[in-house]
Design an enzyme around this catalytic site. Structure first.
Site, PDB file in Angstrom:
ATOM      1  N   GLY A 523       0.847  -1.189   0.000  1.00  0.00           N
ATOM      2  CA  GLY A 523       0.000   0.000   0.000  1.00  0.00           C
ATOM      3  C   GLY A 523       0.875   1.228   0.000  1.00  0.00           C
ATOM      4  CG  ASP A 652      -4.969   8.126  12.328  1.00  0.00           C
ATOM      5  OD1 ASP A 652      -6.210   8.245  12.210  1.00  0.00           O
ATOM      6  OD2 ASP A 652      -4.213   7.924  11.370  1.00  0.00           O
TER       7      ASP A 652
END
Length: 896
Positions: A523, A652
């Site tokens: 990714g 996060d």
């Protein structure tokens, strides 16, 4: 004024000429039905002959004094006739403006009236009284009132508690004004009312009813000592909201409770249970006032009444003062004064100790007098000291007083030379010790310099060259004493110029870049990429996930911060926290600081968000029972509780940043280390940077402040993601609208198949006041209770996991094995996935100011007796998960 009689004569002559006056209204004001806030204009006109009369407006028979009236006069068709036109403007129609209106003209003392018009106000109900916020206590009754009016009337009221109706339109409570009697609550609730009339429905403000804990009971003293008081109390009732902190205060009488240092206050917050505490650092034999208050997630209880408690007696704090000795060679008199320090009790008397030369010291009790007489014949080198005592024991002794006698027979009492024996300021014994320690440190320093030079030479050249002759040729053997990894790492760290202490701590963290082989990219995001890799260990090869950073490190301080964070993270050891394998530094083309590379375990089943999405939208959707979903939540709460105990803030937390291992256990990932790198751009104030605004706490959106309680907010959103099996939060709400949406009191709605207790738990994470949000330890405990109360899974064979490595899976191809390691860097591909996977239906609410909404039955929605019938809304695809904080701030500023 002198012409006024002439004018009157002229008017009389005109009246006589025309006979009766010809004034009459050509146009009368019209009946109007309007609604709140609209602008209204009423008009009338009157025909006159050469006279310019003033047209006056009447409201319910009374003249309008400060009205906005515009009047003009123009010639009529016939000779000597005029038309006077008057307009009354009413801006922003209000309830008081309704009523009867007409025009009036007065000529020659006669009043002429127009026909009467009625201005009627119709629209949605208007609240005259709304439910107000309230603090109450468990099972304590209270009342709320709600009053609304039209027109049109009648107006009926429906009460709502946590969104559920409490009555119907045919109920007695529906009559306005309505008074709601609550017999008592065990948990905090949100209560509002709806006002219904023929035009539609208006919703009042939402009142927050907080159930606070009752004040503690039975505050009592268990035991006492000179400096401590052991107390206990019984907690008051707090409903379903457990008490987790109590505050104990102690103060001197009549001083109240203040921060003045001389009041010797005591203020301590305690985790409970147990409901007992030892108050320390107190003054002996002193009365203190003590009180207790306790805190739950909803607020603080009242204080108990002050309870007086006394510490036990102690020994005197200081010795007697002004010790003097006089003698005549036979009788010696010793005098002293009372100690200036606190007695810490009731003074029982004084003790006198004296010694002659090397004889044994003698102690006598002098009682409560301030002198003692010693019969000592020709004392030589007499040493005396005095101490006071209480029932608790003896206080400190005074400094010894030594008396050398100079006897003079001519006087009954000779003077004495008094010498006070003080401790020497310098001791050869301690000097020897200090000298030995200094020599030892100097030797250690020299040895360290010597070893550092040898180590530097070994790092640069290895072991010394050993020339030998083999097969007739001169051969130089070179054998590296340290490993290649060690040498390369140390050379790199030496070039960075970091401290020796930090380099020593990096022994088990740094990994040689040459031992790491990179494979395919899993990714790629804005700040870096995630790649599959192999780490060559001494005995085996380990499959890992390698995270490279695009953010450059520009200063030595940033590099030291990064490496210090790595040292700390390497020590993390928890089954629900992603383990850090190591960090290596990759040299860049320029001569600046090397680029950091983070090495993490390879997680077979990818990130949690992709797994949930595949279970719902894959080619073969899988059923995930509630037990499995709650297990995921429990794992995350356990990992976050561990991180918060280490004073780490994630910032996060989301399903995309949680990973699934081969045993389907969830680990929290993408924390700490990467955030230190992102401090340069990702979270820097004043920079445009992508941020997951739909997961960020409301105070972080406003002020960029991140705490453990802001992580709790994100955890609540993550629970909602899991409960909806991967849906995007706040469907239909733009990223730029999130702050205003939350500020108006809106929160994520309860998923259709979500347990009530589970939704209450995630809702507690979204409290506006961050102090009222539960801790991760509390969340973990509550989730454990929910799991235990769930029934067992009936068909465990159907509970399957998704193999993200299945190349034949279409969704796996779309993901590109994105989930091999979680984090911010990989999730950008996931944003596009939402649009490919299909639409997610969302209910759209239209909100106005002050948390109000309006539903018009002829257009959108009709609500009758707690049922809702809605027109069809278009389906909405899930929005992008991230936005910029600048978008939110700009949107908020434009509205203001």
């Amino acid at each position: 004024m002198e012409h006024m009689p002439a004018v009157l004569v002229l008017l009389a002559l005109l009246g006589a000429a025309f006979g009766e006056n010809d004034y009459h209204f050509m146009e009368n004001p019209s009946n109007i039905t309007s609604s709140l806030g609209k602008d209204i204009v009423l008009r009338c006109s009157v025909k006159v002959k050469e006279i310019f009369p003033d047209v006056e407006w009447l409201h319910n028979g009374e003249p309008l004094e400060f009205a906005d009236i515009n009047q003009i006069q123009m010639p009529w068709d016939e000779e000597d006739e005029w038309l006077a036109i008057s307009e009354l403007s009413i801006p922003s129609m209000q309830l008081l403006d309704s009523g009867h209106y007409r025009c009036s003209v007065t000529v020659e003392g006669e009043e002429i009236l127009s026909e009467e018009a009625y201005l009627e106000l119709e629209g949605l109900p208007i609240f005259l009284e709304e439910p107000q916020d309230l603090h109450t206590y468990p099972d304590q009754p209270f009342n709320l009132s709600c009053h609304a009016q039209g027109p049109p009337d009648p107006v009926y009221v429906i009460w709502l508690q946590d969104g559920a109706p409490l009555n119907s339109l045919n109920d007695v409570l529906a009559l306005t004004p309505s008074f709601l009697e609550i017999r008592g609550l065990n948990k905090s609730s949100l209560i509002s009312c709806e006002a219904h009339n023929a035009k539609g429905v208006t919703t009042s403000r939402t009142a927050t009813i907080k159930v606070l804990p009752e004040k503690p009971r039975d505050l009592q003293l268990l035991s006492q000592s000179p400096t401590e008081l052991e107390i206990s109390w019984e907690p008051g009732r707090s409903g379903v909201h457990p008490q987790y902190v109590c505050t104990v205060q102690a103060s001197l009488p009549h001083s109240g409770f203040s921060t003045h240092p001389h009041h010797k206050i005591y203020n301590q917050n305690l985790n409970v249970p147990p409901h007992s505490h030892v108050i320390g650092s107190l003054t002996p034999y002193t009365t203190y006032n003590v009180r207790v208050a306790c805190l739950s997630s909803e607020g603080v209880s009242h204080w108990t009444d002050w309870v007086a408690m006394e510490t036990a007696e102690g020994v005197p704090a200081g010795p007697p003062e002004n010790v003097t000795v006089t003698t005549n060679g036979t009788i010696t008199i010793v005098r002293w004064t009372e100690p200036q320090s606190p007695i810490n009790g009731i003074l029982q008397g004084y003790k006198l100790a004296y010694r002659i030369k090397e004889l044994e010291e003698v102690v006598v009790d002098a009682g409560l007098t301030y002198k003692d007489i010693l019969e000592i014949h020709h004392p030589e080198d007499l040493t005396v000291r005095v101490a006071s005592y209480t029932n608790a024991g003896d206080g400190p002794w005074s400094d010894p007083v030594t008396v050398s006698i100079k006897y003079d027979a001519s006087t009954p009492f000779s003077s004495a030379v008094v010498k006070v024996n003080a401790a020497p300021l310098f001791s050869w014994h301690w000097w020897y010790v200090a000298l030995a320690v200094a020599v030892a440190f100097f030797c250690a320093f020299c040895i360290a310099i010597f070893l550092a030079r040898i180590r530097k030479k070994e790092t640069r050249y290895g072991e010394a060259f050993e020339p030998t002759v083999e097969q007739g040729e001169l051969v130089v053997h070179y054998r590296v004493k340290k490993s290649y990894s060690r040498r390369t790492t140390e050379a790199t760290l030496n070039r960075l110029g970091i401290s020796n202490d930090l380099k020593e701590k990096l022994r088990d963290v740094m990994v040689d870049r040459h031992k790491l082989a990179l494979g395919k990219t899993l990714g790629e995001g804005e700040f870096g990429s995630v790649m599959e890799g192999q780490l060559n260990q001494d005995d085996y090869i380990l499959k890992v996930a390698v995270k490279t950073m695009k953010i450059a490190i520009c200063t030595r301080t940033e590099m030291e911060d990064f490496l210090s964070e790595a040292v700390c993270m390497k020590e993390f050891d928890h089954p629900n926290v992603m383990r850090l394998i190591g960090v290596c530094l990759q040299n860049t083309e320029n001569e600046g600081y090397p680029s950091p590379v983070v090495i993490l375990p390879f997680m077979k089943h990818g990130d949690l968000h992709s797994f949930l999405l595949y279970s719902r939208l894959g080619d073969t959707p899988l059923f995930l029972p509630t037990q499995t979903l709650v297990k995921f939540m429990t794992d995350i709460a356990s990992g976050m509780a561990y991180l918060s105990s280490k004073n780490f803030i994630h910032r996060d937390l989301a399903a995309r940043n949680c990973m699934l291992n081969e045993n389907m256990n969830v680990s929290v990932a993408d924390f700490g280390l990467s955030k230190k790198i992102y401090n340069g751009d990702y979270y820097r104030q004043g920079r445009i940077a992508k941020m997951p605004v739909k997961w960020i706490a409301i105070e972080s959106l406003a002020d960029r402040v991140y705490t453990t309680k802001s992580d709790v907010w994100s955890f609540g959103v993550t629970m909602w993601e899991i409960a909806t099996r991967g849906q995007t939060p706040y469907p239909g709400v733009e990223n730029s609208e999130i702050y205003d949406y939350l500020q108006q009191g809106n929160r994520l709605k309860q998923p259709p198949d979500c347990l009530d207790g589970l939704y209450e738990l995630m809702s507690s994470c979204w409290q506006l006041n961050s102090k009222n949000r539960p801790s991760f330890d509390t969340l973990y405990s509550e989730l454990e209770k929910i799991i235990k109360n769930l029934p067992p899974i009936k068909d465990p064979e159907e509970i399957l996991y998704v193999n993200m490595e299945d190349a034949s899976s279409p969704l796996s191809e779309e993901l590109g094995e994105l989930g091999a390691v979680g984090g911010q860097d990989a999730k950008d591909l996931g944003d596009d996935l939402f649009f490919k996977a299909g639409p997610v239906t969302a209910e759209v609410h239209h909100s106005e100011n002050s948390n109000r909404y309006v539903m018009c039955p002829a257009h959108e929605t009709t609500r009758l007796l707690g049922t809702t019938t809605s027109t069809e809304h278009p389906s909405y695809s899930s929005e992008l998960e991230e936005g910029t904080v600048e978008e939110v701030v700009t949107s908020r500023s434009s509205r203001q």
